[in-house]
Design an enzyme around this catalytic site. Sequence first.
Site, PDB file in Angstrom:
ATOM      1  N   LYS A 153      -8.916  -4.319  -9.438  1.00 52.60           N
ATOM      2  CA  LYS A 153      -9.352  -5.215  -8.355  1.00 52.60           C
ATOM      3  C   LYS A 153     -10.312  -4.552  -7.361  1.00 52.60           C
ATOM      4  O   LYS A 153     -11.220  -5.204  -6.853  1.00 52.60           O
ATOM      5  CB  LYS A 153      -8.140  -5.754  -7.596  1.00 52.60           C
ATOM      6  CG  LYS A 153      -7.284  -6.715  -8.406  1.00 52.60           C
ATOM      7  CD  LYS A 153      -6.120  -7.222  -7.564  1.00 52.60           C
ATOM      8  CE  LYS A 153      -5.234  -8.172  -8.334  1.00 52.60           C
ATOM      9  NZ  LYS A 153      -4.142  -8.726  -7.520  1.00 52.60           N
ATOM     10  N   ASP A 164      -5.528 -14.272  -4.063  1.00 52.00           N
ATOM     11  CA  ASP A 164      -4.115 -13.924  -3.838  1.00 52.00           C
ATOM     12  C   ASP A 164      -3.629 -14.440  -2.474  1.00 52.00           C
ATOM     13  O   ASP A 164      -2.524 -14.972  -2.356  1.00 52.00           O
ATOM     14  CB  ASP A 164      -3.917 -12.395  -3.889  1.00 52.00           C
ATOM     15  CG  ASP A 164      -3.925 -11.873  -5.323  1.00 52.00           C
ATOM     16  OD1 ASP A 164      -3.551 -12.630  -6.238  1.00 52.00           O
ATOM     17  OD2 ASP A 164      -4.311 -10.713  -5.521  1.00 52.00           O
ATOM     18  N   ALA A 171       1.730  -2.869   3.371  1.00 52.55           N
ATOM     19  CA  ALA A 171       0.306  -2.789   3.703  1.00 52.55           C
ATOM     20  C   ALA A 171      -0.499  -2.388   2.471  1.00 52.55           C
ATOM     21  O   ALA A 171      -1.536  -1.762   2.569  1.00 52.55           O
ATOM     22  CB  ALA A 171       0.103  -1.767   4.823  1.00 52.55           C
ATOM     23  N   GLY A 216       7.903 -15.207  -4.643  1.00 48.66           N
ATOM     24  CA  GLY A 216       6.474 -15.032  -4.905  1.00 48.66           C
ATOM     25  C   GLY A 216       5.899 -15.892  -6.028  1.00 48.66           C
ATOM     26  O   GLY A 216       4.709 -15.778  -6.342  1.00 48.66           O
TER      27      GLY A 216
HETATM   28  P1  NAD Z   1       0.821  -1.582  -3.564  1.00 46.06           P
HETATM   29  O1  NAD Z   1       1.206  -0.398  -4.375  1.00 46.06           O
HETATM   30  O2  NAD Z   1      -0.613  -1.838  -3.272  1.00 46.06           O
HETATM   31  O3  NAD Z   1       1.601  -1.533  -2.154  1.00 46.06           O
HETATM   32  C1  NAD Z   1       2.951  -1.199  -2.088  1.00 46.06           C
HETATM   33  C2  NAD Z   1       3.457  -1.378  -0.660  1.00 46.06           C
HETATM   34  O4  NAD Z   1       4.881  -1.211  -0.666  1.00 46.06           O
HETATM   35  C3  NAD Z   1       2.924  -0.362   0.338  1.00 46.06           C
HETATM   36  O5  NAD Z   1       2.797  -0.984   1.588  1.00 46.06           O
HETATM   37  C4  NAD Z   1       4.043   0.690   0.385  1.00 46.06           C
HETATM   38  O6  NAD Z   1       4.040   1.417   1.610  1.00 46.06           O
HETATM   39  C5  NAD Z   1       5.253  -0.184   0.275  1.00 46.06           C
HETATM   40  N1  NAD Z   1       6.436   0.480  -0.262  1.00 46.06           N
HETATM   41  C6  NAD Z   1       6.571   1.014  -1.501  1.00 46.06           C
HETATM   42  N2  NAD Z   1       7.811   1.530  -1.644  1.00 46.06           N
HETATM   43  C7  NAD Z   1       8.460   1.314  -0.474  1.00 46.06           C
HETATM   44  C8  NAD Z   1       9.772   1.604  -0.006  1.00 46.06           C
HETATM   45  N3  NAD Z   1      10.668   2.233  -0.787  1.00 46.06           N
HETATM   46  N4  NAD Z   1      10.104   1.208   1.243  1.00 46.06           N
HETATM   47  C9  NAD Z   1       9.216   0.571   2.026  1.00 46.06           C
HETATM   48  N5  NAD Z   1       7.960   0.274   1.636  1.00 46.06           N
HETATM   49  C10 NAD Z   1       7.594   0.641   0.406  1.00 46.06           C
HETATM   50  O7  NAD Z   1       1.469  -2.813  -4.327  1.00 46.06           O
HETATM   51  P2  NAD Z   1       1.016  -4.351  -4.261  1.00 46.06           P
HETATM   52  O8  NAD Z   1       0.026  -4.590  -5.320  1.00 46.06           O
HETATM   53  O9  NAD Z   1       0.705  -4.689  -2.863  1.00 46.06           O
HETATM   54  O10 NAD Z   1       2.370  -5.063  -4.740  1.00 46.06           O
HETATM   55  C11 NAD Z   1       3.490  -5.165  -3.872  1.00 46.06           C
HETATM   56  C12 NAD Z   1       4.446  -6.196  -4.454  1.00 46.06           C
HETATM   57  O11 NAD Z   1       3.779  -7.458  -4.507  1.00 46.06           O
HETATM   58  C13 NAD Z   1       4.902  -5.912  -5.881  1.00 46.06           C
HETATM   59  O12 NAD Z   1       6.273  -6.206  -5.957  1.00 46.06           O
HETATM   60  C14 NAD Z   1       4.106  -6.899  -6.711  1.00 46.06           C
HETATM   61  O13 NAD Z   1       4.792  -7.283  -7.880  1.00 46.06           O
HETATM   62  C15 NAD Z   1       4.004  -8.066  -5.756  1.00 46.06           C
HETATM   63  N6  NAD Z   1       2.853  -8.968  -6.002  1.00 46.06           N
HETATM   64  C16 NAD Z   1       3.124 -10.287  -6.151  1.00 46.06           C
HETATM   65  C17 NAD Z   1       2.092 -11.176  -6.366  1.00 46.06           C
HETATM   66  C18 NAD Z   1       2.391 -12.630  -6.557  1.00 46.06           C
HETATM   67  O14 NAD Z   1       1.509 -13.360  -7.020  1.00 46.06           O
HETATM   68  N7  NAD Z   1       3.557 -13.097  -6.194  1.00 46.06           N
HETATM   69  C19 NAD Z   1       0.756 -10.712  -6.402  1.00 46.06           C
HETATM   70  C20 NAD Z   1       0.519  -9.347  -6.215  1.00 46.06           C
HETATM   71  C21 NAD Z   1       1.584  -8.476  -6.023  1.00 46.06           C
END
Ligand code: NAD
Length: 287
Positions: free
Chosen positions: A73, A109, A134, A257
């Site tokens: 992305k 998104d 974030a 989600g």
């Molecule tokens: P990313 O890796 O870009 O971001 C991860 C985030 O989680 C960061 O802010 C990180 O600091 C935080 N984090 C990770 N482990 C943590 C912990 N143990 N305690 C507190 N904070 C923690 O990931 P992303 O792409 O933003 O995805 C995040 C979630 O969103 C995933 O579960 C993904 O499956 C979901 N998602 C859902 C959709 C949807 O369409 N519903 C779309 C995209 C992502």
Amino acid sequence: MNNKITGHTRLAALFATPIRHSVSPMIHNTAFQTLGIDAVYLAFEVGTDRLKQAIDSIKNLDMIGANLSMPNKILAVEYMDELSEAARLIGAVNTITNDQGKLTGHNTDGTGFMRSLQDIEVDLIGKKMTIIGAGGAATAIIVQAALDGVKEITVYNRKDDFYDKIKEKLAYISENTNCTINLHDLSDEAALAEDVAESALLLNATGVGMKPLEGQTPIQDFSIIRPDLAVCDVIYTPRETEFLKQARLRGAKTNNGLGMLLYQGAAAFEKWTGQEMPIEIVKPIIE
Ligand code: NAD
């Protein structure tokens, strides 16, 4: 699938890796078929090393467009002829449209998430929301919420690499919208309680609650949840995270989600075809 593939059939694609678990082909092919659109949607295992060639093929094969997911992305931004306002502010593209060889990068998104709020009858415009996380999903939602007219967003993240990286970006998003955005350390429980008290929505945009962190919650003190607070999770596997369960038990309106997933696809589909995705037919596939 009983699509008749002909010499006229056009291609839409998903470029990501890993890819085989994706429900997007089911979503889009069902929508094409239902509306009688002569197109197919296929998933291709593509990482950043071959992304440029894959994106070039959108032009070379006169494809309708493409979706991008992890890990493509952010890099895709460099290969676009144009960017939508949301994609520019987020710094990431999940949907590409092809207008006679001109590729525009969009990010649906955030619009997907904002539309999912209609399913629980939550209106955030002019209000305040609190987001935990974030990363990529959080950034897309923050940008779209700010563009749509959410007045204030407080972002809580643990002090990891994301925390340092997002600081400047949040300032940039705030400067380019009418939204006040502040970042706090997730361990500051007192500040979180104050912000949630002023918020109409609390959102988990981290992976805490899904494998390998299933059963865990991004907050520990659930006394901050009240019945008139909406509580959402970007996670959809499991359908109800422990976070959503605890919020539901305290009387909050909750949403997982799945809506975000469905409506980000619907927004891409509408950009490619000019037609609305038949949600009532597509939704049962992913439920
Ligand atoms: P990313 O890796 O870009 O971001 C991860 C985030 O989680 C960061 O802010 C990180 O600091 C935080 N984090 C990770 N482990 C943590 C912990 N143990 N305690 C507190 N904070 C923690 O990931 P992303 O792409 O933003 O995805 C995040 C979630 O969103 C995933 O579960 C993904 O499956 C979901 N998602 C859902 C959709 C949807 O369409 N519903 C779309 C995209 C992502």
